[in-house]
Design an enzyme around this catalytic site. Structure first.
Site, PDB file in Angstrom:
ATOM      1  N   CYS A  74      -3.483   4.552   9.429  1.00 22.91           N
ATOM      2  CA  CYS A  74      -2.145   4.126  10.199  1.00 22.91           C
ATOM      3  C   CYS A  74      -1.505   5.114  10.901  1.00 22.91           C
ATOM      4  O   CYS A  74      -0.238   5.100  11.553  1.00 22.91           O
ATOM      5  CB  CYS A  74      -1.048   3.984   8.991  1.00 22.91           C
ATOM      6  SG  CYS A  74      -1.516   2.757   7.775  1.00 22.91           S
ATOM      7  N   CYS A  83      -1.052   8.442   7.047  1.00 22.31           N
ATOM      8  CA  CYS A  83      -2.256   8.127   6.568  1.00 22.31           C
ATOM      9  C   CYS A  83      -3.444   7.954   7.688  1.00 22.31           C
ATOM     10  O   CYS A  83      -2.890   7.321   8.979  1.00 22.31           O
ATOM     11  CB  CYS A  83      -2.340   7.221   5.984  1.00 22.31           C
ATOM     12  SG  CYS A  83      -1.500   7.229   4.323  1.00 22.31           S
ATOM     13  N   CYS A 131       0.734  -1.113   0.047  1.00 19.17           N
ATOM     14  CA  CYS A 131       0.132  -0.032   0.132  1.00 19.17           C
ATOM     15  C   CYS A 131       0.845   1.293   0.015  1.00 19.17           C
ATOM     16  O   CYS A 131       0.628   2.313  -0.849  1.00 19.17           O
ATOM     17  CB  CYS A 131      -1.002   0.025   1.318  1.00 19.17           C
ATOM     18  SG  CYS A 131      -2.090   1.415   1.264  1.00 19.17           S
ATOM     19  N   CYS A 132       1.994   1.213   0.832  1.00 18.66           N
ATOM     20  CA  CYS A 132       2.755   2.766   0.811  1.00 18.66           C
ATOM     21  C   CYS A 132       3.533   2.642  -0.452  1.00 18.66           C
ATOM     22  O   CYS A 132       3.868   3.619  -0.774  1.00 18.66           O
ATOM     23  CB  CYS A 132       3.787   2.245   2.035  1.00 18.66           C
ATOM     24  SG  CYS A 132       3.098   2.495   3.629  1.00 18.66           S
ATOM     25  N   CYS A 152       8.138   3.815   6.452  1.00 16.18           N
ATOM     26  CA  CYS A 152       7.566   3.348   5.187  1.00 16.18           C
ATOM     27  C   CYS A 152       8.047   3.222   4.002  1.00 16.18           C
ATOM     28  O   CYS A 152       7.837   2.808   3.079  1.00 16.18           O
ATOM     29  CB  CYS A 152       6.170   4.187   4.863  1.00 16.18           C
ATOM     30  SG  CYS A 152       6.810   5.914   4.749  1.00 16.18           S
TER      31      CYS A 152
HETATM   32  S1  SF4 Z   1       0.627   4.698   5.686  1.00 15.42           S
HETATM   33 FE1  SF4 Z   1      -1.279   3.326   5.619  1.00 15.42          FE
HETATM   34  S2  SF4 Z   1      -2.599   4.085   3.880  1.00 15.42           S
HETATM   35 FE2  SF4 Z   1      -0.846   5.270   3.920  1.00 15.42          FE
HETATM   36  S3  SF4 Z   1       0.210   4.343   2.129  1.00 15.42           S
HETATM   37 FE3  SF4 Z   1       1.110   3.112   4.026  1.00 15.42          FE
HETATM   38  S4  SF4 Z   1      -0.185   1.502   4.651  1.00 15.42           S
HETATM   39 FE4  SF4 Z   1      -1.342   2.682   2.889  1.00 15.42          FE
END
Ligand code: SF4
Length: 261
Positions: A206, A203, A121-122, A230
């Site tokens: 998170c 986000c 996702c990141c 991340c």
């Molecule tokens: S911080 Fe969470 S929502 Fe944002 S990109 Fe990474 S996993 Fe996805």
């Protein structure tokens, strides 16, 4: 009681730390010219840096990532910056098709199911747009501080980002009290979520509030026991030899700590 009441405190050496920060920013502008960019997370440290860039009229562009998962309070800072400072904030978002594909395959909030899915996702929402943001840039300016976590304890003023650019960390030696003292003294706009015990804001899915005594980064990816990073700031390598050779500057940097010598 808000973050300013809780944390703002002028401690010994603040004026000297501030002066070094301004010099690091000035030198980045001088050394990298239009190649320098502030990659702002819109967190309070980055708001301090933006204020300094504006206050000292440094020719450093601003850009941020809109992952599609940010709090409304975070996004609201973009027009506030533009109105307050008269500076444009360029916004980089993920590729819509990639997000649609990722969500269709994994759901809206797959990050809680595994580290791999969280990193994926990141990758889609942060790292890909970050790569576009940094294309053509030779230096990016971040709000990393040594005090933020054990992973960041060695953050220098300048480092090689491992991708052929220089990462500039002008607040490397600032404390949390320094940050809030500067905010208070200069009326810097900041995310109201900081007043809700969120020192580090990313986000929405998170990020959570932390309790007294918890680590600064413990509100990020709290369900993982890993590094709480991340991938945006994965390494803190020492400045490369090429950097010191190519940037003839009156401000020199210690090869070990990255601090101005
Ligand atoms: S911080 Fe969470 S929502 Fe944002 S990109 Fe990474 S996993 Fe996805």
């Amino acid at each position: 009681m808000g973050a300013i009441d809780l944390y703002a405190r002028k401690t010994a050496g603040f004026d000297e730390r501030l002066a070094r920060t301004v010099e690091v920013l000035r030198q980045a502008a001088a050394d990298f010219g239009p190649g320098a960019l502030q990659s702002t997370s819109l967190g309070v440290e980055d708001m301090v840096i933006t204020d300094l860039i504006a206050r000292h009229q440094l020719p450093i562009a601003l850009a941020t990532l809109d992952t599609g998962k940010l709090h409304a309070q975070t996004l609201a800072l973009i027009p506030r910056i533009e109105q307050r400072y008269g500076l444009e904030v360029e916004v980089f978002a993920p590729v819509n098709e990639q997000v649609v594909h990722f969500v269709r395959a994994n759901g809206e909030e797959p990050m809680y199911r595994s580290v791999e899915l969280r990193k994926a996702c990141c990758g889609v929402r942060k790292l890909e747009p970050l790569a576009r943001m940094l294309t053509g840039r030779t230096a990016w300016i971040t709000g990393l501080r040594r005090e933020q976590s054990s992973n960041r304890a060695e953050v220098p003023f300048r480092e090689d980002d491992g991708q052929g650019r220089v990462k500039v960390n002008p607040l490397a030696e600032w404390t949390w009290a320094d940050v809030w003292h500067y905010v208070q003294a200069n009326d810097v706009p900041y995310n109201p979520l900081h007043d809700e015990f969120m020192p580090s804001i990313g986000c929405a899915p998170c990020t959570r509030a932390i309790a007294v005594g918890e680590d600064f980064r413990s509100g990020r990816w709290w369900w993982e026991d890993s590094s709480k990073e991340c991938g945006l700031h994965a390494t803190h390598a020492e400045p490369s030899a090429g950097e010191s050779e190519s940037q003839a500057s009156p401000l020199t940097f210690n090869a070990t700590t990255g601090a101005p010598a």
